[in-house]
Design an enzyme around this catalytic site. Structure first.
Site, short mmCIF file in Angstrom:
data_model
loop_
_atom_site.label_atom_id
_atom_site.label_comp_id
_atom_site.label_asym_id
_atom_site.label_seq_id
_atom_site.Cartn_x
_atom_site.Cartn_y
_atom_site.Cartn_z
N ASN A 9 47.14 40.77 43.09
CA ASN A 9 47.53 40.28 44.42
C ASN A 9 46.58 40.91 45.44
O ASN A 9 46.76 42.05 45.84
CB ASN A 9 48.99 40.68 44.68
CG ASN A 9 49.47 40.26 46.05
OD1 ASN A 9 48.76 39.56 46.78
ND2 ASN A 9 50.66 40.70 46.42
N TRP A 10 45.59 40.13 45.87
CA TRP A 10 44.57 40.68 46.76
C TRP A 10 45.06 40.80 48.20
O TRP A 10 44.38 41.39 49.03
CB TRP A 10 43.30 39.82 46.71
CG TRP A 10 42.49 40.04 45.47
CD1 TRP A 10 42.79 40.86 44.42
CD2 TRP A 10 41.22 39.45 45.16
NE1 TRP A 10 41.80 40.82 43.47
CE2 TRP A 10 40.82 39.96 43.90
CE3 TRP A 10 40.38 38.54 45.80
CZ2 TRP A 10 39.62 39.58 43.28
CZ3 TRP A 10 39.18 38.16 45.19
CH2 TRP A 10 38.81 38.68 43.95
N LYS A 11 46.21 40.22 48.52
CA LYS A 11 46.72 40.26 49.91
C LYS A 11 45.57 39.93 50.86
O LYS A 11 44.90 38.93 50.68
CB LYS A 11 47.37 41.62 50.21
CG LYS A 11 48.42 42.00 49.17
CD LYS A 11 49.24 43.20 49.57
CE LYS A 11 50.16 43.62 48.43
NZ LYS A 11 51.12 44.65 48.76
N HIS A 93 57.24 36.94 48.09
CA HIS A 93 56.84 38.35 48.13
C HIS A 93 57.61 39.04 49.25
O HIS A 93 57.85 38.44 50.30
CB HIS A 93 55.32 38.46 48.35
CG HIS A 93 54.82 39.86 48.16
ND1 HIS A 93 55.00 40.84 49.09
CD2 HIS A 93 54.18 40.44 47.11
CE1 HIS A 93 54.48 41.98 48.64
NE2 HIS A 93 53.97 41.76 47.43
N GLU A 161 59.83 43.59 41.98
CA GLU A 161 59.05 44.46 42.86
C GLU A 161 59.98 45.18 43.83
O GLU A 161 60.28 44.67 44.92
CB GLU A 161 58.06 43.62 43.68
CG GLU A 161 56.97 42.96 42.88
CD GLU A 161 55.68 42.87 43.68
OE1 GLU A 161 54.65 43.34 43.18
OE2 GLU A 161 55.71 42.38 44.82
N GLY A 167 53.25 49.74 47.72
CA GLY A 167 52.46 50.56 48.64
C GLY A 167 52.74 52.05 48.51
O GLY A 167 52.22 52.85 49.28
N GLY A 224 48.80 45.21 43.46
CA GLY A 224 48.17 45.08 44.77
C GLY A 224 46.90 45.91 44.84
O GLY A 224 45.87 45.55 44.27
#
Ligand code: PGA
Length: 242
Positions: A9-11, A93, A161, A167, A224
């Site tokens: 997930n490159w955001k 998400h 998640e 994070g 991420g």
């Protein structure tokens, strides 16, 4: 370990200008095994860059419109994601649920749009720290899973998640992952939806990926930050093969 799926997930972490070199590196360096197990989810404007530079890398989008088409300025519809080469779409998400007030009802619509466009939705579910402390985790997750109820098990993917792990420095513990993945499986079994792939996401890195993927009921990971440059992403894939 059976065949884990690694979803990157490159955001907004990989810009259009850095994506070309990144994708070229993936295109030349990935083994057939690695390619088979990897899904890269770039930002919408970056999808074409990755597709052109690395046509064999499986593409996913990070979100899609809840509408099939029509007057919805700014939306990206599932049909068009499929047309530019996507096979998967991350939906629901927590960053979208939180920042854009996406409800379970909206996410249900997105799931339907994906399935109708022949895209596999990867629906994210998970609880906040406060919900966990109040003992609401199982209930919250079952409510979120309603968005895929009735879909064919091989047409959808679930990613657990927990918001408190996204994070963060460390992923959730193996016992938490085990417990919640078992809960997800039992809900899906009750709905006659056994066989759905269930991913874990939240602070996955090269140090933890292999042990997480080796857990029963874990079909792979949604990653991420550790997927935002070529050497780190390759480090994840290599860690799985040690
Ligand atoms: P992270 O993000 O791996 O950087 O914690 C995971 C996610 O948000 O999907």
């Amino acid at each position: 370990m059976n065949t884990p799926l690694i979803v990157a997930n490159w955001k907004t972490g990989v810009s259009v200008s850095s994506a070309r070199a990144f994708a070229r590196a993936l295109s030349t360096q990935l083994t057939v095994w690695e390619r088979r197990h990897l899904v890269v989810c770039p930002s919408a404007p970056t999808l074409g860059v990755v597709h052109n530079a690395a046509p064999h890398v499986t593409l996913g989008a990070q979100d899609c419109s809840a509408f099939e088409e029509g007057a919805h300025t700014g939306d990206v519809v599932a049909r068009d994601l499929r047309a530019v080469g996507c096979r998967f779409v991350v939906v629901g998400h927590s960053e979208r649920r939180t920042s854009y007030a996406e409800t379970n009802a909206i996410i249900t619509e997105k799931v339907k749009r994906c399935v109708a466009a022949n895209l596999t939705p990867i629906i994210c579910v998970g609880e906040t720290k406060q919900e966990r402390d109040r003992g609401e985790t199982d209930m919250i997750i079952e409510a979120q899973l309603q968005s895929i109820k009735g879909e064919a098990p091989h047409r959808v993917i679930v990613a657990y998640e927990p918001l408190w792990a996204i994070g963060a420095k460390e992923p959730a513990s193996e016992s938490v992952i085990n417990e919640i993945h078992q809960h997800i499986q039992s809900v899906l079994r009750r709905w006659r939806m056994s066989g759905v792939t269930i991913l874990y996401g939240g602070a996955v890195d090269a140090q933890h990926i292999a042990s997480i993927c080796a857990l029963p009921n874990v079909g792979g990971v949604l990653v991420g930050r550790a997927s935002w440059n070529a050497s780190s992403l390759r480090g994840l894939l290599r860690a799985l093969q040690r």
